[in-house]
Design an enzyme around this catalytic site. Structure first.
Site, short mmCIF file in Angstrom:
data_model
loop_
_atom_site.label_atom_id
_atom_site.label_comp_id
_atom_site.label_asym_id
_atom_site.label_seq_id
_atom_site.Cartn_x
_atom_site.Cartn_y
_atom_site.Cartn_z
N SER A 134 39.52 40.88 27.72
CA SER A 134 40.80 40.19 27.95
C SER A 134 41.33 39.62 26.64
CB SER A 134 40.61 39.04 28.93
OG SER A 134 41.79 38.26 29.03
N TYR A 147 36.46 30.68 31.25
CA TYR A 147 36.89 32.08 31.45
C TYR A 147 37.04 32.75 30.08
CZ TYR A 147 39.59 36.23 32.54
OH TYR A 147 40.02 37.54 32.60
#
Ligand code: NDP
Ligand code: 8X3
Length: 246
Positions: A134, A147
């Site tokens: 990501s 995260y």
């Protein structure tokens, strides 16, 4: 094999890889969704093997892989996609359970699948691992803390694997999406659909299909070409924290 193929990016990868002619092993925890996509894939004329297990459960993951029928055992491509974000609180107010689930899924689950599948690739001197990282792994953003850390870990784990198989023909890719409209934000906000919709307001986000196109490109590149890492952003997103909304 695509992990987390019941929704979003994983589902799109399974469909596009099937369109490219790959027989598909699809995984996820939600059986009804997995059956839906199984039928959709069969409609594309490929063979499909659905496996229902939680990547956080190492015993279940091991049993699922060990019980794969012989004719399916030679896995050419592993898309390590199963993953999630939970919460957007400041780090000092984060939820212990959310942290554990993100770390267990995005890092340990991905590692388990790698450990189970890659030895066969190395033995056959053939294969491709695509990890879904990501933009969140490139730099932390407000509330992203744990995260972002899991996706930074995906980068290191991907780079480490690429080094460890560099003496083989196995290729390793990290695809790092920005904003993609999937079930991701609904999951992140524990089912709060209004809050999830706000994430994509005022910007045209990416779709799972946009990311799947990149995955299929990497997988189908000539054997001597290793797409090591790709950052894919929506046009009005410049980084994890710079998003211009109209
Ligand atoms: P979705 O929520 O739509 O899909 C997530 C998939 O992961 C589902 O198929 C889910 O299946 C599966 N999954 C989650 N936890 C587990 C588990 N413990 N065991 C097995 N499968 C699991 O989100 P996305 O498609 O957006 O997310 C896919 C990946 O892309 C994730 O790794 C995410 O971090 C990453 N990503 C997403 C971005 C975005 O903006 N959407 C941007 C950058 C990266 P089931 O619930 O059936 O188990
Ligand atoms: C998902 C993209 O920016 O919401 O990894 O963290 S972001």
């Amino acid at each position: 094999m695509v992990t987390g193929a019941t929704s979003g990016i994983g589902r799109a990868c399974a469909l596009k890889l099937a369109q490219a002619g790959f027989d598909m092993i699809i995984t996820g925890r939600r059986e009804s969704k997995l059956r839906e996509i199984e039928n959709e894939l069969r409609g594309k004329g490929v063979e499909v093997l659905p496996l229902i297990f939680d990547v956080c459960d190492r015993n279940a993951s091991t049993a699922a892989v060990e019980n794969i029928p012989n004719e399916w055992k030679k896995i050419d491509v592993l898309v390590n996609n199963a993953g999630l974000a939970l919460g957007l609180e400041p780090e000092y107010e984060g939820d212990y359970n959310d942290w554990d689930t993100m770390i267990d899924t995005n890092i340990k689950g991905l590692l388990t699948m790698t450990r189970l599948i890659v030895p066969g690739m190395v033995e056959r001197n053939r294969g491709h691992v695509v990890n879904i990282g990501s933009v969140a792994g490139d730099a932390a953003y407000a509330g992203g803390n744990v995260y972002c850390a899991t996706k930074a870990a995906v980068k290191s784990i991907t780079d480490g694997l690429r080094i460890d198989v560099a003496n083989t023909a196995v290729r390793v890719t990290n695809v790092k999406p920005g904003l993609v409209e999937t079930e991701f934000s609904k999951v992140r906000f524990h089912g709060d659909e209004g809050r999830a919709e706000n994430v994509y307001k005022g910007i045209k986000p990416l779709t799972g299909e946009d990311i799947a196109d990149v995955v299929v490109y990497a997988v189908q590149a000539p054997a001597h070409v290793q797409i090591a890492e790709v950052l894919v952003l929506a046009t009005h997103q410049a980084s994890g924290s710079v998003i211009v909304r109209k």
